[in-house]
Scaffold this motif. Structure first.
Motif, PDB file in Angstrom:
ATOM      1  N   VAL A   1       0.872  -1.375  -0.350  1.00  0.00           N
ATOM      2  CA  VAL A   1       0.094  -0.333  -0.123  1.00  0.00           C
ATOM      3  C   VAL A   1       0.902   1.271  -0.148  1.00  0.00           C
ATOM      4  O   VAL A   1       1.892   1.192   0.380  1.00  0.00           O
ATOM      5  N   ASN A   2       0.471   1.773  -0.574  1.00  0.00           N
ATOM      6  CA  ASN A   2       1.173   3.335   0.004  1.00  0.00           C
ATOM      7  C   ASN A   2       0.702   4.416   0.281  1.00  0.00           C
ATOM      8  O   ASN A   2      -0.716   4.349  -0.088  1.00  0.00           O
ATOM      9  N   PRO A   3       1.277   5.696   0.725  1.00  0.00           N
ATOM     10  CA  PRO A   3       0.018   6.673   2.213  1.00  0.00           C
ATOM     11  C   PRO A   3      -0.430   7.487   1.051  1.00  0.00           C
ATOM     12  O   PRO A   3       0.493   7.753   0.285  1.00  0.00           O
ATOM     13  N   ARG A   4      -1.445   8.151   1.817  1.00  0.00           N
ATOM     14  CA  ARG A   4      -2.063   9.430   1.319  1.00  0.00           C
ATOM     15  C   ARG A   4      -1.276  10.367   2.384  1.00  0.00           C
ATOM     16  O   ARG A   4      -1.148  10.691   2.949  1.00  0.00           O
ATOM     17  N   GLU A   5      -1.111  12.048   1.460  1.00  0.00           N
ATOM     18  CA  GLU A   5      -1.366  13.267   2.298  1.00  0.00           C
ATOM     19  C   GLU A   5      -2.246  13.322   3.372  1.00  0.00           C
ATOM     20  O   GLU A   5      -2.022  13.491   4.148  1.00  0.00           O
TER      21      GLU A   5
END
Length: 518
Positions: A256-260
């Motif tokens: 998973v990639n984090p969001r701001e």
């Protein structure tokens, strides 16, 4: 996951403690220090659980475990899962059984402490398409609704249609009728999908004292206020996870990639992503709602229940509100947890021990007898179908298909030619080598043609093997990811569940094969 289970150096920086029974001692000590000043949080958790179980039947062992949570020497073991219709795939049960079995092992090994199993319902998830069906007898039984938002808040309307489909699909055995009654009690006599899931899971695990937690709760969310606030003030989760990913080994997939901003806005039938913009402004995806920083922090302070963590922040939420030692999950879950340790450290929250759930293949005695007749092992059922046919053909062919002896004899003959070649022109040596390759290739082609001919001759036995493989691995997938528990419960009733409980060992991370009677 293979590297994690083998404790390879590339993975060691991504977790805190490896899941073995002795490592729980230090985990308990660390979590004890962290929770030494959190008596209010314990009491809030206890109050929320008591309220959520209000009105439910047969809760003596559950209430006993809830009472234990008031004590400072009580810790939890947790698994989480979506609110899949009628539990969804089989591995739902394996996760929960591992959680229960681990608490039992810890109680024996550490008698000074109490351990309580938790099933964390993913009630705030909004991906309804993932949970709206289950498979029975090769048929997809689907729940259709136009509701949106957090699935745990869905009203249980139109589930009577699913009941009727299940009624027509199931047989007439006593266990089949028991399944229907269980579905009716869970889905037709409750008001929400979250309530239905609690009733359903409680029905199977009430005697184990399993606590089923719905974290979509104002009291619990208020505990998260300082963590949620940092999503708007300094983007800590985004920065910390990105720092981890900046040195992520190339050979591992990023799960998973984090969001701001790693929060959703949750209200009524809405669960939408909070999008960060320049100048400290925020909008709610798919709506006209907009806030500046001051406004959204005011909403957070007044209505914490309107904020829902995504996959990055949910683990923090879990570990902040529970005195938790260990999380049990599947390979995909473990992979994204391994991205989060640096973020946990930055929040001064103890990173839990991560335990990969058991994987299981269930086979009947009849299927095992068929395997034996085919001269196959269970392990060989995991082969690709083409490799399985090759294996079966070799096992049952009256003719030796392996030309290894012929190849070895040929190579010995060429050794004499190579000795001659060393005494003459170099080009002759090359000609000998080329001729050897050609003849070896010819033998290999004859070997393949013989194998193909024998496959045709042994078509019936190969078809039997492939049919059996399809039974054990439906559509080429692991059984646990396709079948629903109803397929086994209809025939075996609760004996099936007891068989799983007695055979699954959370510390034995091999693939488990369980044999059931015909």
């Amino acid at each position: 996951m293979k590297d994690y289970l083998d404790e390879k150096p590339d993975v060691k920086s991504l977790y805190h403690r490896f899941p073995n029974i002795k490592n729980f001692e230090n985990q308990i000590e660390e979590k004890s220090i962290e929770w030494s000043s959190k008596s209010l949080e314990r009491q809030n958790l206890v109050n929320v659980l008591r309220n959520q179980y209000n009105g439910l039947e047969d809760v003596d062992k559950v209430l006993y475990n809830i009472d234990l949570l008031e004590k400072e020497n009580t810790f939890t073991i947790t698994t989480g899962h979506q609110l899949n219709l009628f539990t969804g795939p089989l591995y739902f049960f394996y996760k929960i059984i591992d959680t229960i079995n681990l608490t039992n092992k810890l109680r024996s090994f550490y008698p000074k402490y109490n351990f309580v199993p938790i099933y964390w319902m993913a009630s705030e998830d909004h991906d309804f398409e993932e949970i709206q069906y289950f498979n029975y007898a090769g048929k997809k039984i689907v729940y259709e609704t136009d509701q949106t938002g957090a699935v745990g808040r869905f009203e249980n309307r139109e589930l009577d249609k699913v009941y009727k489909v299940l009624e027509l699909s199931l047989g007439k055995s006593d266990y089949a009728q028991e399944l229907l009654q269980t579905f009716e009690k869970a889905y037709l006599k409750t008001s929400s999908l979250s309530e239905a899931t609690r009733v359903l899971v409680h029905n199977f695990f009430k005697d184990d004292g399993l606590l089923i937690l719905d974290a979509d709760d104002t009291t619990l969310k208020r505990t998260m206020f300082p963590f949620f606030k940092q999503e708007f003030t300094d983007q800590k989760s985004y920065n910390q996870v990105n720092n981890t990913l900046s040195s992520w080994p190339d050979k591992y997939k990023v799960q998973v990639n984090p969001r701001e901003n790693n929060l959703f806005y949750l209200k009524d039938n809405l669960r939408s992503r909070i999008i960060s913009h320049e100048n400290d402004t925020y909008s709610i995806d798919g709506t006209d709602l907009k806030f500046d920083k001051k406004e959204i922090l005011e909403v957070l302070n007044k209505y914490p229940e309107r904020f829902s963590p995504n996959v990055i922040l949910r683990p923090i939420y879990q570990e902040v509100i529970l005195p938790n030692l260990c999380y049990i999950g599947g390979g995909g879950e473990m992979a994204y947890w391994l991205q989060l340790k640096q973020m946990f450290d930055s929040y001064n929250v103890t990173f839990p021990i991560l335990l990969l759930r058991n994987s299981v293949l269930i086979a009947t005695e009849k299927q095992i007898r068929k395997l034996t007749a085919l001269k196959l092992s269970v392990q060989e059922m995991f082969l690709h179908p083409d490799k399985l046919k090759e294996k079966v053909t070799n096992l049952h062919s009256e003719i030796e298909i392996d030309f290894s002896n012929q190849k070895s004899h040929l190579k010995k003959q060429f050794q004499d030619l190579y000795e001659i070649a060393t005494k003459t022109d170099h080009s002759f040596y090359g000609a000998v080598a080329a001729q050897e390759r050609k003849q070896i290739k010819g033998l290999e082609n004859l070997e393949k043609r013989l194998l193909t001919a024998q496959k045709r001759k042994l078509k019936d036995v190969n078809e039997r093997a492939l049919k059996l493989q399809e039974q054990l691995f439906p559509n080429g997938n692991l059984q646990e990811r396709v079948l629903n528990f109803s397929s086994f419960y209809e025939k075996y009733g609760s004996q099936w569940l007891e068989k799983l409980k007695s055979n699954l060992n959370p510390f034995d991370l091999r693939f488990t094969v369980i044999k059931l009677p015909d």
